[in-house]
Design a protein around this motif. Structure first.
Motif, PDB file in Angstrom:
ATOM      1  N   PHE A 150       1.663 -20.232  -2.596  1.00  0.00           N
ATOM      2  CA  PHE A 150       2.070 -19.463  -3.769  1.00  0.00           C
ATOM      3  C   PHE A 150       1.104 -19.802  -4.901  1.00  0.00           C
ATOM      4  CE2 PHE A 150       4.959 -18.448  -7.319  1.00  0.00           C
ATOM      5  CZ  PHE A 150       5.420 -17.213  -6.898  1.00  0.00           C
ATOM      6  N   ALA A 151       0.183 -18.896  -5.205  1.00  0.00           N
ATOM      7  CA  ALA A 151      -0.824 -19.124  -6.255  1.00  0.00           C
ATOM      8  C   ALA A 151      -0.341 -18.497  -7.562  1.00  0.00           C
ATOM      9  CB  ALA A 151      -2.166 -18.546  -5.845  1.00  0.00           C
ATOM     10  N   VAL A 152       0.067 -19.325  -8.490  1.00  0.00           N
ATOM     11  CA  VAL A 152       0.635 -18.850  -9.748  1.00  0.00           C
ATOM     12  C   VAL A 152      -0.408 -18.135 -10.606  1.00  0.00           C
ATOM     13  CG1 VAL A 152       2.025 -19.518 -11.755  1.00  0.00           C
ATOM     14  CG2 VAL A 152       2.229 -20.781  -9.650  1.00  0.00           C
ATOM     15  N   CYS A 153      -1.685 -18.419 -10.376  1.00  0.00           N
ATOM     16  CA  CYS A 153      -2.739 -17.773 -11.154  1.00  0.00           C
ATOM     17  C   CYS A 153      -2.750 -16.262 -10.953  1.00  0.00           C
ATOM     18  CB  CYS A 153      -4.101 -18.383 -10.847  1.00  0.00           C
ATOM     19  SG  CYS A 153      -4.587 -18.282  -9.107  1.00  0.00           S
ATOM     20  N   PHE A 154      -2.098 -15.767  -9.906  1.00  0.00           N
ATOM     21  CA  PHE A 154      -2.035 -14.331  -9.636  1.00  0.00           C
ATOM     22  C   PHE A 154      -0.749 -13.685 -10.151  1.00  0.00           C
ATOM     23  CE2 PHE A 154      -4.840 -15.606  -5.943  1.00  0.00           C
ATOM     24  CZ  PHE A 154      -6.006 -15.190  -6.565  1.00  0.00           C
ATOM     25  N   MET A 155       0.102 -14.453 -10.807  1.00  0.00           N
ATOM     26  CA  MET A 155       1.348 -13.912 -11.351  1.00  0.00           C
ATOM     27  C   MET A 155       1.032 -12.981 -12.521  1.00  0.00           C
ATOM     28  SD  MET A 155       4.020 -15.282  -9.742  1.00  0.00           S
ATOM     29  CE  MET A 155       5.402 -15.475 -10.828  1.00  0.00           C
ATOM     30  N   PRO A 156       1.921 -12.031 -12.797  1.00  0.00           N
ATOM     31  CA  PRO A 156       1.701 -11.152 -13.948  1.00  0.00           C
ATOM     32  C   PRO A 156       1.927 -11.907 -15.252  1.00  0.00           C
ATOM     33  CG  PRO A 156       3.828 -10.709 -12.948  1.00  0.00           C
ATOM     34  CD  PRO A 156       3.130 -11.705 -12.058  1.00  0.00           C
ATOM     35  N   GLU A 157       1.294 -11.444 -16.322  1.00  0.00           N
ATOM     36  CA  GLU A 157       1.496 -12.064 -17.634  1.00  0.00           C
ATOM     37  C   GLU A 157       2.844 -11.637 -18.197  1.00  0.00           C
ATOM     38  OE1 GLU A 157      -1.662 -11.697 -20.442  1.00  0.00           O
ATOM     39  OE2 GLU A 157      -3.082 -12.699 -19.126  1.00  0.00           O
ATOM     40  N   SER A 158       3.493 -12.563 -18.884  1.00  0.00           N
ATOM     41  CA  SER A 158       4.825 -12.293 -19.435  1.00  0.00           C
ATOM     42  C   SER A 158       4.807 -11.242 -20.542  1.00  0.00           C
ATOM     43  CB  SER A 158       5.443 -13.591 -19.958  1.00  0.00           C
ATOM     44  OG  SER A 158       4.616 -14.145 -20.956  1.00  0.00           O
ATOM     45  N   SER A 159       3.637 -10.908 -21.068  1.00  0.00           N
ATOM     46  CA  SER A 159       3.538  -9.916 -22.137  1.00  0.00           C
ATOM     47  C   SER A 159       3.621  -8.476 -21.624  1.00  0.00           C
ATOM     48  CB  SER A 159       2.229 -10.110 -22.909  1.00  0.00           C
ATOM     49  OG  SER A 159       1.128  -9.971 -22.026  1.00  0.00           O
ATOM     50  N   GLN A 160       3.594  -8.284 -20.311  1.00  0.00           N
ATOM     51  CA  GLN A 160       3.694  -6.931 -19.759  1.00  0.00           C
ATOM     52  C   GLN A 160       5.058  -6.339 -20.081  1.00  0.00           C
ATOM     53  OE1 GLN A 160       2.773  -6.673 -15.611  1.00  0.00           O
ATOM     54  NE2 GLN A 160       0.619  -7.124 -15.936  1.00  0.00           N
ATOM     55  N   PRO A 161       5.096  -5.061 -20.434  1.00  0.00           N
ATOM     56  CA  PRO A 161       6.378  -4.450 -20.818  1.00  0.00           C
ATOM     57  C   PRO A 161       7.415  -4.443 -19.694  1.00  0.00           C
ATOM     58  CG  PRO A 161       4.602  -2.814 -20.801  1.00  0.00           C
ATOM     59  CD  PRO A 161       3.979  -4.143 -20.539  1.00  0.00           C
ATOM     60  N   ASN A 162       7.003  -4.348 -18.444  1.00  0.00           N
ATOM     61  CA  ASN A 162       7.935  -4.311 -17.314  1.00  0.00           C
ATOM     62  C   ASN A 162       7.978  -5.649 -16.572  1.00  0.00           C
ATOM     63  OD1 ASN A 162       5.340  -4.063 -16.395  1.00  0.00           O
ATOM     64  ND2 ASN A 162       5.746  -2.374 -14.989  1.00  0.00           N
ATOM     65  N   TYR A 163       7.726  -6.734 -17.279  1.00  0.00           N
ATOM     66  CA  TYR A 163       7.629  -8.065 -16.677  1.00  0.00           C
ATOM     67  C   TYR A 163       8.891  -8.450 -15.898  1.00  0.00           C
ATOM     68  CZ  TYR A 163       7.170 -13.135 -16.333  1.00  0.00           C
ATOM     69  OH  TYR A 163       7.091 -14.421 -15.869  1.00  0.00           O
ATOM     70  N   ARG A 164      10.055  -8.259 -16.486  1.00  0.00           N
ATOM     71  CA  ARG A 164      11.307  -8.656 -15.828  1.00  0.00           C
ATOM     72  C   ARG A 164      11.503  -7.876 -14.522  1.00  0.00           C
ATOM     73  NH1 ARG A 164      15.269 -10.838 -19.172  1.00  0.00           N
ATOM     74  NH2 ARG A 164      16.544 -12.033 -17.782  1.00  0.00           N
ATOM     75  N   TYR A 165      11.215  -6.598 -14.537  1.00  0.00           N
ATOM     76  CA  TYR A 165      11.311  -5.751 -13.344  1.00  0.00           C
ATOM     77  C   TYR A 165      10.365  -6.261 -12.255  1.00  0.00           C
ATOM     78  CZ  TYR A 165      10.748  -1.618 -10.379  1.00  0.00           C
ATOM     79  OH  TYR A 165      10.670  -0.766  -9.312  1.00  0.00           O
ATOM     80  N   ILE A 166       9.117  -6.543 -12.630  1.00  0.00           N
ATOM     81  CA  ILE A 166       8.118  -7.039 -11.674  1.00  0.00           C
ATOM     82  C   ILE A 166       8.580  -8.356 -11.070  1.00  0.00           C
ATOM     83  CG2 ILE A 166       5.780  -7.973 -11.459  1.00  0.00           C
ATOM     84  CD1 ILE A 166       4.948  -5.939 -13.653  1.00  0.00           C
ATOM     85  N   MET A 167       9.051  -9.270 -11.907  1.00  0.00           N
ATOM     86  CA  MET A 167       9.469 -10.589 -11.418  1.00  0.00           C
ATOM     87  C   MET A 167      10.689 -10.501 -10.506  1.00  0.00           C
ATOM     88  SD  MET A 167       7.168 -12.618 -12.425  1.00  0.00           S
ATOM     89  CE  MET A 167       7.848 -14.263 -12.213  1.00  0.00           C
ATOM     90  N   ASP A 168      11.644  -9.627 -10.836  1.00  0.00           N
ATOM     91  CA  ASP A 168      12.820  -9.461  -9.979  1.00  0.00           C
ATOM     92  C   ASP A 168      12.418  -8.940  -8.603  1.00  0.00           C
ATOM     93  OD1 ASP A 168      14.514 -10.404 -11.936  1.00  0.00           O
ATOM     94  OD2 ASP A 168      15.208  -8.420 -12.571  1.00  0.00           O
ATOM     95  N   HIS A 169      11.501  -7.980  -8.573  1.00  0.00           N
ATOM     96  CA  HIS A 169      11.068  -7.418  -7.301  1.00  0.00           C
ATOM     97  C   HIS A 169      10.153  -8.380  -6.546  1.00  0.00           C
ATOM     98  CE1 HIS A 169      12.946  -3.854  -8.864  1.00  0.00           C
ATOM     99  NE2 HIS A 169      12.923  -3.387  -7.630  1.00  0.00           N
TER     100      HIS A 169
END
Length: 156
Positions: free
Chosen positions: A12-31
């Motif tokens: 699990f490489a965290v460097c590839f995670m989306p930035e929290s500033s993205q408007p749909n961040y919560r949706y992306i993280m849930d999926h």
């Protein structure tokens, strides 16, 4: 997979995670969580380990405490039981503090599975590296942290 029992190594490489500033961040993280759990359930029949590559990660890409807590609570008991170890590579002060603060609320069996390693050399002592794909950004940060950055020769 490695070993006689074909145990899974999930990187699990965290460097590839989306930035929290993205408007749909919560949706992306849930999926993302649903995808990870679905994949684990398909892959994991026996013991497995997670290699959590924390290096080269900006604070903006770190998952929130709430998201991590939700993940832990929703993981099936079988998956928690079959987890052999959670190896955190290049742990930041934030990660170490977070785990220290949450330790009273997490099972002692789980906390015993958490291992910190501070270099890819240390990781190689725990995991057969031929089965682990390390992103270039992690290799670069590892070299920088260990003082092994090679400078290119400057043409004259």
């Amino acid at each position: 997979y490695y070993g006689d029992g074909l145990n899974a190594i999930i990187v699990f490489a965290v460097c590839f995670m989306p930035e929290s500033s993205q408007p749909n961040y919560r949706y992306i993280m849930d999926h993302l969580f649903k995808y990870v759990i679905g994949t684990l359930e398909l892959l994991v029949a026996e013991n497995y380990m997670i290699v959590y590559l924390n290096g080269a990660t900006s604070r903006k890409k770190m998952p929130t405490v709430g998201w991590l807590r939700k993940c832990y609570q929703q993981i099936d008991r079988r998956l928690r039981k079959n987890l052999k170890s959670l190896i955190i590579v290049h742990p930041s002060w934030f990660i170490r503090t977070l785990l220290a603060l949450t330790k009273p609320f997490i099972s002692s069996k789980f906390t015993q599975k958490v291992k910190y390693v501070y270099s890819l050399t240390d990781l190689a002592e725990l995991v057969p590296m031929e089965y682990v794909s390390i992103p270039d950004c992690i290799k670069q940060i590892d070299q920088e942290m260990s003082g092994k950055v090679e400078t290119a020769a400057v043409p004259e």
